[in-house]
Scaffold this motif. Structure first.
Motif, PDB file in Angstrom:
ATOM      1  N   SER A   1       0.849  -1.196   0.000  1.00 21.73           N
ATOM      2  CA  SER A   1       0.000   0.000   0.000  1.00 21.73           C
ATOM      3  C   SER A   1       0.876   1.235   0.000  1.00 21.73           C
ATOM      4  O   SER A   1       1.796   1.361   0.818  1.00 21.73           O
ATOM      5  N   GLY A   2       0.611   2.137  -0.939  1.00 26.86           N
ATOM      6  CA  GLY A   2       1.394   3.365  -1.035  1.00 26.86           C
ATOM      7  C   GLY A   2       0.495   4.582  -1.088  1.00 26.86           C
ATOM      8  O   GLY A   2      -0.685   4.532  -0.713  1.00 26.86           O
ATOM      9  N   GLU A   3       1.058   5.689  -1.553  1.00 26.16           N
ATOM     10  CA  GLU A   3       0.264   6.894  -1.732  1.00 26.16           C
ATOM     11  C   GLU A   3      -0.754   6.669  -2.857  1.00 26.16           C
ATOM     12  O   GLU A   3      -0.595   5.784  -3.696  1.00 26.16           O
ATOM     13  N   THR A   4      -1.796   7.490  -2.874  1.00 27.16           N
ATOM     14  CA  THR A   4      -2.913   7.284  -3.805  1.00 27.16           C
ATOM     15  C   THR A   4      -2.451   7.235  -5.261  1.00 27.16           C
ATOM     16  O   THR A   4      -2.821   6.333  -6.018  1.00 27.16           O
ATOM     17  N   ALA A   5      -1.625   8.195  -5.668  1.00 27.93           N
ATOM     18  CA  ALA A   5      -1.194   8.244  -7.066  1.00 27.93           C
ATOM     19  C   ALA A   5      -0.384   7.010  -7.442  1.00 27.93           C
ATOM     20  O   ALA A   5      -0.527   6.461  -8.543  1.00 27.93           O
ATOM     21  N   THR A   6       0.456   6.549  -6.525  1.00 23.88           N
ATOM     22  CA  THR A   6       1.251   5.346  -6.788  1.00 23.88           C
ATOM     23  C   THR A   6       0.360   4.116  -6.866  1.00 23.88           C
ATOM     24  O   THR A   6       0.559   3.234  -7.715  1.00 23.88           O
ATOM     25  N   ASN A   7      -0.628   4.057  -5.997  1.00 23.73           N
ATOM     26  CA  ASN A   7      -1.577   2.936  -6.029  1.00 23.73           C
ATOM     27  C   ASN A   7      -2.352   2.903  -7.344  1.00 23.73           C
ATOM     28  O   ASN A   7      -2.628   1.829  -7.889  1.00 23.73           O
TER      29      ASN A   7
ATOM     30  N   ALA B   1       3.985  10.344 -14.133  1.00 29.44           N
ATOM     31  CA  ALA B   1       3.708  11.524 -13.303  1.00 29.44           C
ATOM     32  C   ALA B   1       4.303  11.383 -11.905  1.00 29.44           C
ATOM     33  O   ALA B   1       4.911  12.326 -11.376  1.00 29.44           O
ATOM     34  N   VAL B   2       4.138  10.211 -11.280  1.00 31.99           N
ATOM     35  CA  VAL B   2       4.663  10.057  -9.920  1.00 31.99           C
ATOM     36  C   VAL B   2       6.188  10.046  -9.922  1.00 31.99           C
ATOM     37  O   VAL B   2       6.820  10.486  -8.946  1.00 31.99           O
ATOM     38  N   ASN B   3       6.801   9.566 -10.998  1.00 26.22           N
ATOM     39  CA  ASN B   3       8.258   9.614 -11.093  1.00 26.22           C
ATOM     40  C   ASN B   3       8.763  11.043 -11.159  1.00 26.22           C
ATOM     41  O   ASN B   3       9.768  11.389 -10.528  1.00 26.22           O
ATOM     42  N   VAL B   4       8.077  11.875 -11.918  1.00 29.66           N
ATOM     43  CA  VAL B   4       8.463  13.281 -11.995  1.00 29.66           C
ATOM     44  C   VAL B   4       8.299  13.944 -10.633  1.00 29.66           C
ATOM     45  O   VAL B   4       9.186  14.678 -10.162  1.00 29.66           O
ATOM     46  N   ASP B   5       7.173  13.690  -9.969  1.00 31.44           N
ATOM     47  CA  ASP B   5       6.937  14.285  -8.646  1.00 31.44           C
ATOM     48  C   ASP B   5       7.959  13.806  -7.620  1.00 31.44           C
ATOM     49  O   ASP B   5       8.321  14.548  -6.703  1.00 31.44           O
ATOM     50  N   ALA B   6       8.419  12.568  -7.764  1.00 29.72           N
ATOM     51  CA  ALA B   6       9.378  12.008  -6.804  1.00 29.72           C
ATOM     52  C   ALA B   6      10.809  12.453  -7.091  1.00 29.72           C
ATOM     53  O   ALA B   6      11.717  12.163  -6.308  1.00 29.72           O
TER      54      ALA B   6
ATOM     55  N   PRO C   1       3.209   8.343 -24.726  1.00 25.46           N
ATOM     56  CA  PRO C   1       4.112   9.135 -23.889  1.00 25.46           C
ATOM     57  C   PRO C   1       4.259  10.549 -24.409  1.00 25.46           C
ATOM     58  O   PRO C   1       4.089  10.808 -25.607  1.00 25.46           O
ATOM     59  N   ASP C   2       4.578  11.470 -23.475  1.00 21.78           N
ATOM     60  CA  ASP C   2       4.810  12.849 -23.900  1.00 21.78           C
ATOM     61  C   ASP C   2       6.171  12.962 -24.579  1.00 21.78           C
ATOM     62  O   ASP C   2       6.905  11.980 -24.715  1.00 21.78           O
ATOM     63  N   THR C   3       6.509  14.158 -25.002  1.00 17.62           N
ATOM     64  CA  THR C   3       7.743  14.361 -25.771  1.00 17.62           C
ATOM     65  C   THR C   3       8.946  14.694 -24.903  1.00 17.62           C
ATOM     66  O   THR C   3      10.033  14.911 -25.430  1.00 17.62           O
ATOM     67  N   ALA C   4       8.769  14.743 -23.575  1.00 16.07           N
ATOM     68  CA  ALA C   4       9.888  15.052 -22.702  1.00 16.07           C
ATOM     69  C   ALA C   4      10.920  13.929 -22.745  1.00 16.07           C
ATOM     70  O   ALA C   4      10.551  12.758 -22.790  1.00 16.07           O
ATOM     71  N   PRO C   5      12.202  14.262 -22.753  1.00 22.54           N
ATOM     72  CA  PRO C   5      13.234  13.221 -22.797  1.00 22.54           C
ATOM     73  C   PRO C   5      13.155  12.311 -21.567  1.00 22.54           C
ATOM     74  O   PRO C   5      12.785  12.744 -20.480  1.00 22.54           O
ATOM     75  N   GLU C   6      13.523  11.065 -21.775  1.00 24.01           N
ATOM     76  CA  GLU C   6      13.522  10.101 -20.682  1.00 24.01           C
ATOM     77  C   GLU C   6      14.454  10.574 -19.562  1.00 24.01           C
ATOM     78  O   GLU C   6      15.606  10.961 -19.804  1.00 24.01           O
ATOM     79  N   GLY C   7      13.949  10.566 -18.342  1.00 21.64           N
ATOM     80  CA  GLY C   7      14.741  10.973 -17.184  1.00 21.64           C
ATOM     81  C   GLY C   7      14.769  12.468 -16.932  1.00 21.64           C
ATOM     82  O   GLY C   7      15.318  12.913 -15.918  1.00 21.64           O
ATOM     83  N   SER C   8      14.195  13.260 -17.848  1.00 25.03           N
ATOM     84  CA  SER C   8      14.203  14.700 -17.663  1.00 25.03           C
ATOM     85  C   SER C   8      13.096  15.121 -16.705  1.00 25.03           C
ATOM     86  O   SER C   8      12.177  14.365 -16.417  1.00 25.03           O
ATOM     87  N   HIS C   9      13.202  16.368 -16.232  1.00 23.93           N
ATOM     88  CA  HIS C   9      12.198  16.899 -15.318  1.00 23.93           C
ATOM     89  C   HIS C   9      11.342  17.960 -16.001  1.00 23.93           C
ATOM     90  O   HIS C   9      10.597  18.682 -15.325  1.00 23.93           O
ATOM     91  N   ASP C  10      11.456  18.088 -17.310  1.00 20.84           N
ATOM     92  CA  ASP C  10      10.651  19.048 -18.046  1.00 20.84           C
ATOM     93  C   ASP C  10       9.235  18.536 -18.179  1.00 20.84           C
ATOM     94  O   ASP C  10       9.010  17.341 -18.368  1.00 20.84           O
ATOM     95  N   SER C  11       8.281  19.443 -18.091  1.00 20.96           N
ATOM     96  CA  SER C  11       6.871  19.063 -18.229  1.00 20.96           C
ATOM     97  C   SER C  11       6.453  19.103 -19.690  1.00 20.96           C
ATOM     98  O   SER C  11       7.176  19.591 -20.536  1.00 20.96           O
TER      99      SER C  11
END
Length: 226
Positions: free
Chosen positions: A127-133, A191-196, A216-226
């Motif tokens: 059991s985790g946070e709502t978004a992760t669940n 989304a949760v990866n970006v938030d984390a 998937p969106d166009t942001a590069p893998e591992g980037s923090h751009d939205s």
């Protein structure tokens, strides 16, 4: 005769006046100390609030660890499922027509095993946070739907005529639903990866045009751009 007036002596301060001054000074000092103490005890974090802050911190750290583990699980699951989906794509084109005869019973059995292993990977989730669940539950549901798709296709292979056509059509729709559900989970996982603080993680399954899955969106893998 000249009268010489003596200088007038200052009236000595009565001891009672000094006593009152001293008493007022002491009272003021004590009042300041007491008032400061009251403000400190009123405004300092209570034990309940401190405990709540500690629990929130521990929960956030635990969730970050779960997000990382879930992302690794999603990637390994994708590796298991891509060959299954490639095989189903040859056996069941998106329009539902019959696939090539090259698909054997052994192929189907391998798909079943791969799908079953993927389902097992999501068993007993923490059991985790709502978004992760939400991300975890969506991915798990998609995996179960893919396993069901393989089962439906296996049944359809043994049918003929209209029954075969209907079963194949059902399997095609199940596959589409599974891919859409996975895309929802993958989007939530991103989304949760970006938030984390881990950046974008695009763990999507391959889909065909017209299947309606999220991409998937166009942001590069591992980037923090939205």
């Amino acid at each position: 005769m000249v009268t010489i007036k003596r200088p007038r002596q200052p009236t000595p301060v009565r001891p009672a006046i000094w006593g009152r001054v001293l008493a007022l000074t002491v009272a003021f000092t004590l009042g300041a100390i007491i008032a400061g103490g009251v403000v400190f005890w009123v405004t300092r974090p209570g034990s309940i609030e401190q405990t709540a802050d500690q629990l929130r911190t521990e929960s956030a750290l635990r969730d970050r660890a779960q997000i990382k583990t879930l992302t690794e699980l999603a990637r390994s699951t994708r590796g298991r499922l891509v060959p299954v989906l490639d095989g189903l794509g040859l056996a069941m084109p998106a329009d539902g027509t019959a696939g090539p005869a090259a698909v054997t019973a052994a192929d189907v059995e391998n798909w079943r095993k791969a799908a079953a292993d993927a389902v097992q990977g999501f068993a007993d989730p923490p059991s985790g946070e709502t978004a992760t669940n939400v991300a975890r539950s969506s991915l798990a549901a998609a995996v179960r739907q893919i396993a069901t798709t393989v089962d439906t296709y296996a049944v359809a292979r043994d049918l003929t005529g209209l029954a075969r056509t209907a079963a194949m059509d059902l399997a095609v729709r199940q596959r589409a639903d599974a891919l859409f559900t996975w895309s929802v989970g993958a989007t939530a996982l991103d989304a949760v990866n970006v938030d984390a603080g881990y950046g974008h993680q695009h763990v999507f399954l391959p889909t065909s045009p017209g299947e309606g899955a999220l991409t998937p969106d166009t942001a590069p893998e591992g980037s923090h751009d939205s």
